[in-house]
Design a protein around this motif. Structure first.
Motif, PDB file in Angstrom:
ATOM      1  N   LEU A 138       0.830  -1.207   0.000  1.00  0.00           N
ATOM      2  CA  LEU A 138       0.000   0.000   0.000  1.00  0.00           C
ATOM      3  C   LEU A 138       0.868   1.261   0.000  1.00  0.00           C
ATOM      4  CD1 LEU A 138      -2.853  -1.097   2.455  1.00  0.00           C
ATOM      5  CD2 LEU A 138      -2.919  -0.983  -0.053  1.00  0.00           C
ATOM      6  N   GLN A 139       1.968   1.222   0.755  1.00  0.00           N
ATOM      7  CA  GLN A 139       2.887   2.362   0.762  1.00  0.00           C
ATOM      8  C   GLN A 139       3.550   2.516  -0.605  1.00  0.00           C
ATOM      9  OE1 GLN A 139       5.571   1.817   4.077  1.00  0.00           O
ATOM     10  NE2 GLN A 139       3.920   1.977   5.577  1.00  0.00           N
ATOM     11  N   ARG A 140       3.965   1.402  -1.198  1.00  0.00           N
ATOM     12  CA  ARG A 140       4.580   1.439  -2.529  1.00  0.00           C
ATOM     13  C   ARG A 140       3.603   2.034  -3.540  1.00  0.00           C
ATOM     14  NH1 ARG A 140       4.833  -3.650  -3.983  1.00  0.00           N
ATOM     15  NH2 ARG A 140       6.372  -4.095  -2.383  1.00  0.00           N
ATOM     16  N   GLU A 141       2.357   1.594  -3.479  1.00  0.00           N
ATOM     17  CA  GLU A 141       1.333   2.100  -4.403  1.00  0.00           C
ATOM     18  C   GLU A 141       1.134   3.604  -4.228  1.00  0.00           C
ATOM     19  OE1 GLU A 141      -3.393   1.494  -4.570  1.00  0.00           O
ATOM     20  OE2 GLU A 141      -2.241  -0.371  -4.770  1.00  0.00           O
ATOM     21  N   ALA A 148       9.379   6.299   5.463  1.00  0.00           N
ATOM     22  CA  ALA A 148       9.615   5.851   6.827  1.00  0.00           C
ATOM     23  C   ALA A 148       8.443   4.951   7.222  1.00  0.00           C
ATOM     24  CB  ALA A 148       9.723   7.049   7.767  1.00  0.00           C
ATOM     25  N   LYS A 149       8.550   4.341   8.357  1.00  0.00           N
ATOM     26  CA  LYS A 149       7.532   3.385   8.780  1.00  0.00           C
ATOM     27  C   LYS A 149       6.124   4.001   8.807  1.00  0.00           C
ATOM     28  CE  LYS A 149       6.436   0.098  12.421  1.00  0.00           C
ATOM     29  NZ  LYS A 149       6.889  -0.546  13.642  1.00  0.00           N
ATOM     30  N   HIS A 150       6.024   5.248   9.299  1.00  0.00           N
ATOM     31  CA  HIS A 150       4.711   5.851   9.491  1.00  0.00           C
ATOM     32  C   HIS A 150       4.369   6.986   8.525  1.00  0.00           C
ATOM     33  CE1 HIS A 150       4.201   3.503  13.103  1.00  0.00           C
ATOM     34  NE2 HIS A 150       5.390   3.900  13.537  1.00  0.00           N
ATOM     35  N   HIS A 151       5.310   7.344   7.668  1.00  0.00           N
ATOM     36  CA  HIS A 151       5.040   8.496   6.809  1.00  0.00           C
ATOM     37  C   HIS A 151       5.962   8.547   5.582  1.00  0.00           C
ATOM     38  CE1 HIS A 151       8.308   9.896   9.458  1.00  0.00           C
ATOM     39  NE2 HIS A 151       8.716  10.529   8.369  1.00  0.00           N
ATOM     40  N   LYS A 203       1.576  11.324   6.657  1.00  0.00           N
ATOM     41  CA  LYS A 203       1.359  10.000   7.234  1.00  0.00           C
ATOM     42  C   LYS A 203       0.678   9.117   6.195  1.00  0.00           C
ATOM     43  CE  LYS A 203       1.049  11.543  11.992  1.00  0.00           C
ATOM     44  NZ  LYS A 203       0.163  11.735  13.135  1.00  0.00           N
ATOM     45  N   TRP A 204       0.958   7.839   6.282  1.00  0.00           N
ATOM     46  CA  TRP A 204       0.410   6.894   5.295  1.00  0.00           C
ATOM     47  C   TRP A 204      -1.112   6.895   5.291  1.00  0.00           C
ATOM     48  CZ3 TRP A 204       3.717   6.173   1.814  1.00  0.00           C
ATOM     49  CH2 TRP A 204       5.075   5.954   2.091  1.00  0.00           C
ATOM     50  N   ASN A 205      -1.740   7.246   6.417  1.00  0.00           N
ATOM     51  CA  ASN A 205      -3.202   7.234   6.472  1.00  0.00           C
ATOM     52  C   ASN A 205      -3.817   8.615   6.242  1.00  0.00           C
ATOM     53  OD1 ASN A 205      -2.477   8.412   8.878  1.00  0.00           O
ATOM     54  ND2 ASN A 205      -3.733   7.093  10.177  1.00  0.00           N
ATOM     55  N   GLU A 206      -2.997   9.609   5.876  1.00  0.00           N
ATOM     56  CA  GLU A 206      -3.484  10.962   5.583  1.00  0.00           C
ATOM     57  C   GLU A 206      -3.625  11.150   4.075  1.00  0.00           C
ATOM     58  OE1 GLU A 206      -1.708  14.042   8.846  1.00  0.00           O
ATOM     59  OE2 GLU A 206      -0.317  13.332   7.337  1.00  0.00           O
ATOM     60  N   PRO A 207      -4.547  12.015   3.668  1.00  0.00           N
ATOM     61  CA  PRO A 207      -4.638  12.318   2.241  1.00  0.00           C
ATOM     62  C   PRO A 207      -3.432  13.142   1.779  1.00  0.00           C
ATOM     63  CG  PRO A 207      -6.182  13.668   3.480  1.00  0.00           C
ATOM     64  CD  PRO A 207      -5.564  12.710   4.456  1.00  0.00           C
ATOM     65  N   VAL A 208      -3.086  12.983   0.523  1.00  0.00           N
ATOM     66  CA  VAL A 208      -2.003  13.770  -0.075  1.00  0.00           C
ATOM     67  C   VAL A 208      -2.599  15.075  -0.586  1.00  0.00           C
ATOM     68  CG1 VAL A 208      -0.280  13.864  -1.916  1.00  0.00           C
ATOM     69  CG2 VAL A 208      -0.739  11.697  -0.737  1.00  0.00           C
TER      70      VAL A 208
END
Length: 123
Positions: free
Chosen positions: A15-18, A58-61, A93-98
């Motif tokens: 998901l992070q890669r995507e 990073a792990k979280h962002h 953060k990975w769970n925040e919108p860009v």
């Protein structure tokens, strides 16, 4: 995006890669004149040999680095977007919108501001 393929393949979380691929793909489509490069093991985009914007995971962002001058120029926008920041980067953060509007403004600013720049970094 071939220049960044090796970096992308090292992102373990699919998901992070995507998400990173989405952002990089957006930059390549929106700013086709920018050159995607991997320097110091970090993905970045350059224009006529000068740095425009860089990223790191990073792990979280995802960290976004438009240089310190860009961070200062957009400090209020970064805060309004709700991103945490340091002197040289801000974090999505990975769970925040860009906030693609903010990214676009930063990239356009750096392209314009560094149009006559003959060095990689601002002096």
């Amino acid at each position: 995006m071939e220049a960044l393929k090796e970096y992308l393949e090292k992102i373990d979380d699919p998901l992070q890669r995507e998400r990173v691929e989405e952002i990089f793909g957006w930059i390549i489509k929106k700013f086709p004149q920018l050159l995607p490069e991997l320097k110091w093991n970090q993905p970045m985009f350059t224009d006529h040999g000068t740095y425009i914007i860089g990223f790191s995971t990073a792990k979280h962002h995802l960290s976004v680095a438009p240089e310190e001058f860009g961070m200062e120029h957009f400090a209020e926008d970064i805060a309004q977007a709700g991103y945490s920041a340091t002197k040289g980067l801000f974090r999505i953060k990975w769970n925040e919108p860009v906030n693609f509007e903010l990214l676009e403004k930063m990239i356009e600013f750096n392209i314009m501001d560094k149009a006559e720049c003959t060095t990689f970094w601002r002096k």
